[in-house]
Design a protein around this motif. Structure first.
Motif, mmCIF file in Angstrom:
data_model
loop_
_atom_site.group_PDB
_atom_site.id
_atom_site.type_symbol
_atom_site.label_atom_id
_atom_site.label_comp_id
_atom_site.label_asym_id
_atom_site.label_seq_id
_atom_site.Cartn_x
_atom_site.Cartn_y
_atom_site.Cartn_z
ATOM 1 N N SER A 407 -13.165 3.974 -8.199
ATOM 2 C CA SER A 407 -12.102 3.937 -9.216
ATOM 3 C C SER A 407 -10.911 4.767 -8.782
ATOM 4 N N ILE A 408 -11.209 5.894 -8.123
ATOM 5 C CA ILE A 408 -10.107 6.728 -7.652
ATOM 6 C C ILE A 408 -9.349 6.000 -6.557
ATOM 7 N N ARG A 409 -10.079 5.323 -5.694
ATOM 8 C CA ARG A 409 -9.419 4.589 -4.610
ATOM 9 C C ARG A 409 -8.523 3.499 -5.183
ATOM 10 N N ARG A 410 -9.021 2.811 -6.196
ATOM 11 C CA ARG A 410 -8.226 1.724 -6.751
ATOM 12 C C ARG A 410 -6.921 2.255 -7.329
ATOM 13 N N ARG A 411 -7.038 3.342 -8.077
ATOM 14 C CA ARG A 411 -5.819 3.888 -8.656
ATOM 15 C C ARG A 411 -4.865 4.408 -7.602
ATOM 16 N N ALA A 412 -5.410 5.042 -6.583
ATOM 17 C CA ALA A 412 -4.538 5.553 -5.527
ATOM 18 C C ALA A 412 -3.815 4.387 -4.863
ATOM 19 N N MET A 413 -4.503 3.257 -4.716
ATOM 20 C CA MET A 413 -3.875 2.099 -4.096
ATOM 21 C C MET A 413 -2.709 1.600 -4.939
ATOM 22 N N GLU A 414 -2.959 1.429 -6.256
ATOM 23 C CA GLU A 414 -1.893 0.931 -7.117
ATOM 24 C C GLU A 414 -0.707 1.874 -7.098
ATOM 25 N N LEU A 415 -1.025 3.156 -7.132
ATOM 26 C CA LEU A 415 0.032 4.157 -7.139
ATOM 27 C C LEU A 415 0.827 4.108 -5.840
ATOM 28 N N SER A 416 0.125 3.934 -4.729
ATOM 29 C CA SER A 416 0.828 3.885 -3.438
ATOM 30 C C SER A 416 1.823 2.743 -3.422
ATOM 31 N N PHE A 417 1.380 1.598 -3.928
ATOM 32 C CA PHE A 417 2.302 0.467 -3.920
ATOM 33 C C PHE A 417 3.532 0.756 -4.760
ATOM 34 N N ALA A 418 3.328 1.475 -5.841
ATOM 35 C CA ALA A 418 4.481 1.767 -6.693
ATOM 36 C C ALA A 418 5.443 2.733 -6.020
ATOM 37 N N LEU A 419 4.945 3.493 -5.059
ATOM 38 C CA LEU A 419 5.794 4.522 -4.452
ATOM 39 C C LEU A 419 6.498 4.060 -3.183
ATOM 40 N N ILE A 420 6.194 2.876 -2.723
ATOM 41 C CA ILE A 420 6.795 2.440 -1.456
ATOM 42 C C ILE A 420 8.286 2.264 -1.635
#
Lengths: 870, 151
Positions: A407-420
């Motif tokens: 779950s942490i990985r999934r959220r980190a992924m979504e967050l990363s995309f938002a920060l690009i």
């Protein structure tokens, strides 16, 4: 001499049986002896007067070694319990129901106990009520009709003098209230909210909360009593009051406004909690009543949302809580978490928001994974609002991509995309590619499409873009979205020549490696892209000029070896023979191989390719067989066409994303003409045009093919031969356009345009004359199809169909009829829109029955007046 | 609001189930089965929260028992952990060093304690003392407690 206690006349026994004093001879031991005797000797029915104790039943069940054994114990007990139901009054009913509830928890059915629970509830004994209400909450839910019977009992108990009985009733009502029960008992609950007894008050408040949840309309009646709940000192009343008010505010915006005036009260309560000294009763690890604090913070959030004034009033307290809360224990972090949520939701000043994001940033570094999870979750909600503040924590977020928790990985992924963004795209993409490689399949699809999108938006250079796309194709395996292949192909085709050579070389490495390692089946989109690219640009791949292109890898080494033509064909052969690749992938490969026959110039290569293609002519799968046969034709009768047909495609335009990126100029490979010519049997259309690459002929090809596709699509049961290059998109298109035909029959009538008319003769055969009367218009022209019969018999089932090139739009109205009498006429209105103002070509088809024979005619109509569309 | 609370052992045996939403029995069984399987499959390193269907599940293991709560989307997960801990503390105080066997043999008392802590899915009392006082008073009201009408 006689002993004093046992004078003869005192003894109960006859003198001859008088015994000496026996200390064991008293009532307790007598009882024991009697009981033991009964246990030993008496028949079962006498012994079973007292039902099995609950703990004994539990022991028996736990001692069962098999499921069957357990079942038999349970069944026996259930049978016994059922048999006791007939008794009027039972001391032991509560024990039996308690046992039944245990049995129910094990998973056995216990619905037969529902009525018994009602009897228990109605009993005056407190034990009975306790067990009865518990049974009601466990065995009944609002779907049963039995529970209506409870309403009366509840009403009685809600009026009891014993506070605990009232409490039981309120608890049960709160747990299982159905809308009907809620309506019936709402007034009782409302009365109880006003009770001076805090114990009852708090339970009544939560009961009201549940009633409002079930029946929102009942909210009004609780409003007056609710306000006073906040003036209580009792924390139970406070917290339940806040809960009730929160529910009311979420229920209706008017109520929300009504309660805005309590914001100062809430702030004061919160302040007291924080500043007051240690209160042992409510303390949790040094924090005073965190539960109440969090509830108040949540209510403040709801009240302050979109309201500047309310938000202003709570700014101070939020800042205070945010800065003063101890973070060493979970409880402090709980309050901080809620505070951050509130700050982000209301109209807080920017300094407060920055404070909140920093708290989240600290959370991200916390050892406790729960805190990290919560931080990522919250950041995800706020990243779009405060992107720059969140950017500061980018490195930590990227670290979380490697967290063991999914779950942490999934959220980190979504967050990363938002920060690009364009500055960090290179670094981010590197981390994300690593993540993609190792991620679970459920992530891969989403991750890869997001990466492709991000690459497209922020690519610093086209080479980087291509490299990244290839990496994504490689790592995402088969989990890519359908349109990734076509968009990649489009990008490659639009790239400059040297880039295309580079692409071919890169993809060749991947293709070769996947063939050698036999894992091509995991990476079929990559194989498809590679096949297409190598097919198009294979000449650059094998030529000496490729040596000039730098193929330096990530590891800084150029280890590219130029393949020989035979090796390329060998790899193709290996892949084509693989049993694991999908039909689509093989279609790509086969077509690509055919193209290579013109790119690879040595005779042995061409022969080898020919042999391979010929074998596919007898492939078991119809699609591949068809291709095999038709491509073989390019070596036989149509060998002279081969170079022209298979020459390099011009750059494809990117279509609008909504339409599956179907490029304007994308056409089925040229030999499609030959294909369809073979099917339809008419003279080859515009083959001469193939020689010249510029736009209009390709347009023609596409339009022709579309018309042919359309009608052949109507003929064949399968959709018209799908194009490998844009398999999905073109199929979609081909499927879409036939429906235009049929849709047109039901399209609403549009206002007719200018009256200038020209008659164009479309078809004249078998005594049937079909004419098109053209009326000019602006973008839209109206054509009236007029069919006349000069035959001697009546024609039935007359159907007129038409197809237009893709750049046009056709709307067909309903025909006037389907029966054509000898001197009769059928008309049908067609509306054609031509935004690109190209000359109109119309393919028509006419079918009817004459003398019982079905007739099908086709024709193409080109001789429209050039000024048809102005 | 809490939608339901489940207590189950490491072997997946249910020890307590409290539902605050109305579902037919079959659905409850299905949800219970699936959730127990999902939670038991989690590794120790994973966090205590998981998204499951449309509900947030917060779970914590105490010795051999899993305490599992299903909360709605707006609820504070960390607070739920505190709530679970509060429940365990109450059980501990009541039974004196509570263990799984206590809850097995006295399940109805576990329910009674929960009903004094949570009503309708929401917390009703934040003072440990008050909850225990109420339970003790009701226990006294229970007739014939010494030999146990139930036990």
């Amino acid at each position: 001499m006689a002993y004093p206690m046992y004078e003869v006349d005192w003894s109960v026994l006859p003198p001859e049986q008088n015994r000496r004093f026996n200390p064991a001879f008293n009532i307790a031991t007598i009882k024991q002896v009697v009981n033991e005797a009964i246990e030993r000797v008496a028949p079962v029915s006498v012994r079973m007067q007292t039902p099995t104790r609950l703990r004994d039943l539990i022991r028996q069940i736990r001692a069962a070694r098999t499921a069957a054994e357990e079942r038999s114990v349970v069944n026996k007990e259930c049978a016994y319990i059922r048999s006791t139901f007939r008794e009027e009054d039972s001391v032991w009913r509560c024990r039996n129901i308690a046992k039944l509830l245990y049995i129910h928890m094990l998973g056995y059915p216990a619905h037969f106990g529902q009525l018994e629970c009602l009897k228990l509830i109605a009993s005056p004994r407190f034990t009975d009520k306790r067990v009865g209400y518990l049974g009601a909450m466990l065995l009944l839910d609002e779907r049963q009709d039995v529970h209506l019977l409870i309403t009366n009992c509840l009403k009685n108990d809600l009026n009891s003098n014993t506070q605990f009985v009232v409490g039981l009733a309120l608890c049960t009502l709160g747990a299982i209230a159905s809308p009907e029960m809620a309506r019936d008992l709402a007034s009782e609950v409302e009365r109880l909210i006003k009770s001076p007894n805090a114990y009852i008050k708090k339970k009544a408040a939560l009961c009201a909360f549940r009633i409002i949840r079930r029946v929102p309309d009942l909210m009004e009646m609780f409003l007056p009593a609710t306000r006073s709940l906040l003036t209580e000192k009792n924390h139970g009343v406070l917290i339940t009051g806040v809960t009730l008010i929160t529910e009311m505010c979420e229920n209706s915006p008017d109520t929300l406004n009504h309660f805005k005036k309590i914001v100062p009260n809430l702030v004061r309560i919160l302040k007291n909690l924080i500043l007051a000294g240690y209160s042992p009763e409510h303390d949790v690890s040094g924090v005073s009543d965190p539960f109440l604090q969090v509830k108040i913070l949540r209510l403040l959030r709801i009240l302050g949302k979109n309201d500047a004034e309310a938000s202003e009033a709570m700014n101070d307290i939020l800042a205070q809580v945010a800065t003063n809360t101890e973070t060493s224990k979970n409880v402090g972090n709980t309050i901080l978490y809620e505070t951050v949520l509130s700050i982000m939701d209301i109209k807080s000043e920017s300094s407060l928001r920055v404070l909140a994001i920093n708290i989240l940033g600290r959370f991200l570094l916390n050892n406790d994974k729960n805190i990290r999870y919560v931080a990522l979750n919250t950041l995800l909600r706020t990243v779009h609002v405060d992107t720059s503040a969140v950017q500061r924590h980018r490195t930590t977020i990227l670290e979380c991509l490697k967290d063991p928790d999914v779950s942490i990985r999934r959220r980190a992924m979504e967050l990363s995309f938002a920060l690009i963004n364009s500055q960090n795209i290179r670094a981010m993409m590197k981390e994300l590619l690593l993540f993609l490689e190792r991620s679970d399949p459920e992530f891969k699809a989403h991750c890869s499409s997001a990466m492709v999108l991000a690459a497209e938006r922020y690519a610093p250079s086209s080479k980087w873009h291509l490299d990244t796309l290839f990496q994504v194709l490689l790592k995402a395996g088969n989990y890519l979205r359908d349109d990734t292949v076509s968009s990649t192909l489009q990008i490659v085709s639009a790239a400059p020549g040297e880039r295309q050579a580079y692409a071919a070389m890169r993809l060749w490495s991947s293709l070769e490696r996947s063939a050698v390692c036999a894992d091509a089946t995991e990476k079929q989109p990559l194989v498809q892209v590679a096949a297409w690219t190598i097919g198009e640009y294979g000449d650059m791949l094998v030529s000496e000029a490729s040596n000039a292109i730098s193929m330096v890898d990530d590891d800084g080494v150029d280890d590219f070896t130029r393949p020989s033509e035979e090796y390329v064909i060998d790899i193709y052969q290996k892949l084509l023979w693989s049993t694991q690749l999908s039909i689509t992938t093989k279609e790509y490969l086969l077509l690509s191989l055919a193209k290579l026959s013109t790119r690879l110039t040595t005779k042995p290569s061409q022969d080898k390719i020919r042999v391979i293609i010929d074998t596919f002519g007898s492939h078991i799968h119809i699609e591949l067989q068809q291709r095999g046969v038709e491509l073989s034709q390019l070596y036989k009768q149509y060998a002279h066409l081969r170079p022209a047909l298979l020459e390099r495609m011009p750059p494809m335009e990117a279509g609008a994303p909504e339409h599956d990126a179907e490029p304007e100029h994308d056409k089925p490979p040229p030999e499609q003409d030959a294909l369809l010519d073979l099917i339809i049997g008419s003279e080859p259309l515009s083959n001469g045009d193939m020689e010249h690459a510029p736009a209009p002929p390709t347009n023609n090809n596409s339009t022709t093919n579309d018309i042919l596709d359309l009608l052949s699509g109507l003929d064949l049961s399968t959709p018209s031969v799908p194009t490998p290059t844009t398999a999905v998109s073109v199929t979609n298109n081909n499927m879409a356009t036939p429906s235009l035909l049929l849709d047109g029959l039901f399209a609403p009538a549009q206002p007719p345009v200018q009256p200038q008319e020209t008659v164009v003769r479309a078809l004249e055969r078998n005594g049937v004359l079909v004419e098109l009367v053209a009326q000019r218009g602006g973008d839209t022209a109206a054509l009236t199809m007029r069919a006349r019969s000069s035959a001697s018999t009546t024609i039935t089932d007359f159907l007129f169909q038409a197809a237009v090139p893709r750049t046009f739009r056709l709307d067909m109205m309903s025909p006037s009829g389907t029966v054509l009498t000898p001197q009769g006429e059928i008309t049908q209105l067609l509306k054609i829109t031509n935004p690109s103002k190209t000359p109109l070509r119309l393919r028509i088809r006419v079918s009817y029955n004459i003398d019982g024979n079905p007739i099908l005619e086709q024709a193409e109509v080109n001789n429209f007046p050039p000024d048809l569309f102005n | 609001m809490m939608q339901f609370m489940l207590l189950f052992s490491r072997q997946g045996k249910l020890r307590l189930q409290k539902w605050y939403v109305a579902h037919p029995d079959k659905l409850k069984k299905k949800i219970t089965r699936e959730l127990i399987t999902t939670v038991l499959a989690r590794k120790p390193k994973m966090c205590s929260f998981l998204e499951w269907k449309d509900v947030k599940v917060v779970y914590k293991r105490y010795a051999s028992l899993y305490f599992c709560c299903a909360m709605e989307q707006e609820d504070n997960e960390l607070l739920t952990l505190e709530l679970i801990h509060r429940y365990v503390e109450l059980l501990d105080k009541y039974f004196g060093s509570v263990c799984e066997l206590d809850i097995i043999f006295n399940f109805e008392k576990a329910y009674f304690i929960l009903d004094e802590l949570v009503l309708g899915g929401e917390l009703q009392e934040t003072s440990k003392k008050n909850v225990l006082k109420a339970i003790a008073a009701q226990d006294l009201l229970q007739e014939d407690l010494n030999d146990g009408l139930i036990h």
